[in-house]
Design an enzyme around this catalytic site. Structure first.
Site, PDB file in Angstrom:
ATOM      1  N   MET A  66      57.818 -14.958-101.726  1.00 55.32           N
ATOM      2  CA  MET A  66      58.552 -15.037-100.472  1.00 55.32           C
ATOM      3  C   MET A  66      59.959 -15.578-100.683  1.00 55.32           C
ATOM      4  O   MET A  66      60.950 -14.989-100.234  1.00 55.32           O
ATOM      5  CB  MET A  66      57.795 -15.909 -99.471  1.00 55.32           C
ATOM      6  CG  MET A  66      56.556 -15.270 -98.888  1.00 55.32           C
ATOM      7  SD  MET A  66      56.918 -14.016 -97.633  1.00 55.32           S
ATOM      8  CE  MET A  66      57.401 -15.040 -96.234  1.00 55.32           C
ATOM      9  N   GLY A  95      59.159 -18.206-105.353  1.00 60.32           N
ATOM     10  CA  GLY A  95      57.986 -17.361-105.516  1.00 60.32           C
ATOM     11  C   GLY A  95      58.208 -16.026-104.834  1.00 60.32           C
ATOM     12  O   GLY A  95      59.345 -15.615-104.589  1.00 60.32           O
ATOM     13  N   SER A 152      57.091 -14.743 -90.958  1.00 66.77           N
ATOM     14  CA  SER A 152      56.113 -13.681 -91.188  1.00 66.77           C
ATOM     15  C   SER A 152      56.838 -12.456 -91.725  1.00 66.77           C
ATOM     16  O   SER A 152      57.978 -12.181 -91.359  1.00 66.77           O
ATOM     17  CB  SER A 152      55.390 -13.326 -89.875  1.00 66.77           C
ATOM     18  OG  SER A 152      54.437 -12.302 -90.087  1.00 66.77           O
ATOM     19  N   HIS A 176      50.176 -17.345 -84.256  1.00 70.87           N
ATOM     20  CA  HIS A 176      50.407 -15.973 -84.728  1.00 70.87           C
ATOM     21  C   HIS A 176      49.383 -15.602 -85.802  1.00 70.87           C
ATOM     22  O   HIS A 176      48.774 -14.534 -85.762  1.00 70.87           O
ATOM     23  CB  HIS A 176      51.834 -15.889 -85.280  1.00 70.87           C
ATOM     24  CG  HIS A 176      52.126 -14.723 -86.174  1.00 70.87           C
ATOM     25  ND1 HIS A 176      51.698 -14.664 -87.490  1.00 70.87           N
ATOM     26  CD2 HIS A 176      52.820 -13.577 -85.964  1.00 70.87           C
ATOM     27  CE1 HIS A 176      52.110 -13.542 -88.046  1.00 70.87           C
ATOM     28  NE2 HIS A 176      52.790 -12.859 -87.136  1.00 70.87           N
ATOM     29  N   ASN A 185      54.468 -22.460 -94.408  1.00 67.69           N
ATOM     30  CA  ASN A 185      53.398 -22.511 -93.401  1.00 67.69           C
ATOM     31  C   ASN A 185      52.884 -23.929 -93.206  1.00 67.69           C
ATOM     32  O   ASN A 185      51.680 -24.182 -93.235  1.00 67.69           O
ATOM     33  CB  ASN A 185      52.243 -21.587 -93.808  1.00 67.69           C
ATOM     34  CG  ASN A 185      52.487 -20.151 -93.393  1.00 67.69           C
ATOM     35  OD1 ASN A 185      53.126 -19.881 -92.380  1.00 67.69           O
ATOM     36  ND2 ASN A 185      51.989 -19.216 -94.184  1.00 67.69           N
ATOM     37  N   GLU A 238      46.250 -12.947 -85.931  1.00 69.37           N
ATOM     38  CA  GLU A 238      46.104 -12.034 -87.073  1.00 69.37           C
ATOM     39  C   GLU A 238      44.661 -12.016 -87.584  1.00 69.37           C
ATOM     40  O   GLU A 238      44.123 -10.945 -87.908  1.00 69.37           O
ATOM     41  CB  GLU A 238      47.068 -12.483 -88.170  1.00 69.37           C
ATOM     42  CG  GLU A 238      47.060 -11.671 -89.438  1.00 69.37           C
ATOM     43  CD  GLU A 238      47.965 -12.306 -90.479  1.00 69.37           C
ATOM     44  OE1 GLU A 238      47.450 -12.732 -91.539  1.00 69.37           O
ATOM     45  OE2 GLU A 238      49.176 -12.399 -90.229  1.00 69.37           O
ATOM     46  N   TYR A 239      44.026 -13.196 -87.652  1.00 68.58           N
ATOM     47  CA  TYR A 239      42.623 -13.266 -88.080  1.00 68.58           C
ATOM     48  C   TYR A 239      41.754 -12.383 -87.192  1.00 68.58           C
ATOM     49  O   TYR A 239      40.912 -11.615 -87.669  1.00 68.58           O
ATOM     50  CB  TYR A 239      42.113 -14.705 -87.986  1.00 68.58           C
ATOM     51  CG  TYR A 239      42.424 -15.603 -89.159  1.00 68.58           C
ATOM     52  CD1 TYR A 239      43.688 -15.637 -89.748  1.00 68.58           C
ATOM     53  CD2 TYR A 239      41.456 -16.453 -89.667  1.00 68.58           C
ATOM     54  CE1 TYR A 239      43.972 -16.478 -90.801  1.00 68.58           C
ATOM     55  CE2 TYR A 239      41.728 -17.306 -90.728  1.00 68.58           C
ATOM     56  CZ  TYR A 239      42.990 -17.323 -91.286  1.00 68.58           C
ATOM     57  OH  TYR A 239      43.258 -18.156 -92.326  1.00 68.58           O
ATOM     58  N   LYS A 269      53.888 -20.066 -85.207  1.00 66.07           N
ATOM     59  CA  LYS A 269      53.453 -19.267 -86.361  1.00 66.07           C
ATOM     60  C   LYS A 269      51.968 -19.480 -86.631  1.00 66.07           C
ATOM     61  O   LYS A 269      51.251 -18.547 -87.033  1.00 66.07           O
ATOM     62  CB  LYS A 269      54.277 -19.647 -87.587  1.00 66.07           C
ATOM     63  CG  LYS A 269      53.832 -18.973 -88.901  1.00 66.07           C
ATOM     64  CD  LYS A 269      53.868 -17.455 -88.823  1.00 66.07           C
ATOM     65  CE  LYS A 269      53.863 -16.781 -90.179  1.00 66.07           C
ATOM     66  NZ  LYS A 269      52.788 -17.156 -91.079  1.00 66.07           N
ATOM     67  N   ASP A 271      63.651 -23.736-108.662  1.00 69.57           N
ATOM     68  CA  ASP A 271      62.216 -23.547-108.841  1.00 69.57           C
ATOM     69  C   ASP A 271      61.860 -24.180-110.185  1.00 69.57           C
ATOM     70  O   ASP A 271      62.652 -24.092-111.129  1.00 69.57           O
ATOM     71  CB  ASP A 271      61.856 -22.050-108.841  1.00 69.57           C
ATOM     72  CG  ASP A 271      60.355 -21.810-108.737  1.00 69.57           C
ATOM     73  OD1 ASP A 271      59.887 -21.447-107.640  1.00 69.57           O
ATOM     74  OD2 ASP A 271      59.652 -21.998-109.760  1.00 69.57           O
TER      75      ASP A 271
END
Length: 301
Positions: free
Chosen positions: A11, A9, A121, A176, A95, A180-181, A173, A30
């Site tokens: 990333m 995808g 990230s 992290h 994630n 970020e939120y 992560k 994929d």
């Protein structure tokens, strides 16, 4: 190094391309045939199945997972464990919840397969700028993978590192993303206050641009806010609806489990929930309660 990339995808495809640009040999899998074709067009190889991918790689094999967390990751790890040999390595760069990663690590250990969790990230900018990677796993195993991390990172010794044993990469992560939120919520609230002071006629894009240089609140997120405000000052066509991908919830859960006060992160998550309720029952009941005890007016729909 030679490795397999599972998941092509946004990333996964960009990470595969950055590795190819850095001189590595990448074979990708994929379910989407077009994604495999695009990787071939960039100089990589492709396989039409996990079995074919494993067969295409020399032992000891290295396979990087870049697939959605949860069931898809679980199923992929299960499928790989039936195909891999002792000494092969699985890197989960997605994630995943760190608790799931601990389970994956235990299952891999039982089979003699190395498991490394890598919180990643960088988003769509990672191809050009490099990725920040928080790596969990056995120190010796991670060291053998150093050429991969050094190529993906912004610099050989910048933006990545082994932070601890298996599970610690995804835990780091997760936090992290919780941070970020909070950061994004603070920027959003601040610019909203500026916008509502209408008599000053503030140019929000200009303010953001000023803050980008020398200000104590300058950051890459502010750079992105400045760009967004320049392109769409009134946020025309953007619905006030904010989704979450799970890491914020997990961070709040961890804070509660550890008895750590985290009001900013928690409230930023609550605000995302709030954004999705365009017909708030709670607000209707609150208005009714004020009317009941004090005769305060109710605004009718």
């Amino acid at each position: 190094m030679q490795l397999g990339m599972i998941g092509l995808g946004k990333m996964g495809a960009n990470m595969a391309q950055r590795l190819l640009n850095g001189g590595h040999q990448v074979t990708g899998f994929d379910p989407n045939a077009e994604a495999r074709k695009q990787l071939e067009g960039k100089g990589g190889g492709s396989a039409a199945s996990l079995d074919a991918l494993v067969q295409a790689l020399p032992a000891p094999r290295v396979l990087w997972l870049m697939v959605p967390s949860g069931k898809i990751t679980d199923d992929t790890v299960t499928a790989l464990l039936a195909l891999l040999d002792k000494g092969d390595t699985i890197i989960d760069g997605g994630n995943s919840n760190y608790k799931d990663s601990l389970g994956h690590a235990a299952r891999c250990e039982d089979k003699g397969v190395n498991y490394v969790d890598c919180g990643t990230s960088g988003g769509v900018w990672g191809l050009a700028e490099g990725y920040s990677m928080m790596v969990g796993g056995d120190e010796k195993v991670v060291d053998t993978l150093r050429p991969i991390f050094e190529t993906l990172a912004p610099g050989k010794d910048q933006g990545w590192g082994r932070v601890g044993p298996a599970g610690s990469g995804h835990f780091t992560k997760m936090v992290h993303n919780g941070i970020e939120y909070g950061l994004m919520q603070a920027y959003a609230e601040g610019f909203s206050i500026l916008k509502h002071k209408q008599e000053f006629g503030l140019d929000l894009a200009q303010v953001a641009e000023i803050w980008r240089y020398g200000s104590v609140v300058r950051s890459w997120l502010l750079d992105l806010a400045a760009d967004a405000l320049k392109k769409n000052p009134q946020m025309d066509g953007v619905a006030p609806y904010v989704v979450d991908s799970g890491e914020g919830r997990w961070t709040v859960d961890a804070a509660m489990e550890l008895s750590v006060s985290a009001p900013v992160i928690t409230l930023s998550l609550m605000e995302r929930y709030r954004s999705r309720d365009d017909d708030s029952f709670a607000d209707k009941l609150l208005s009714s309660l004020r009317n009941e005890f004090g005769g305060h007016a109710i605004k009718k729909e």
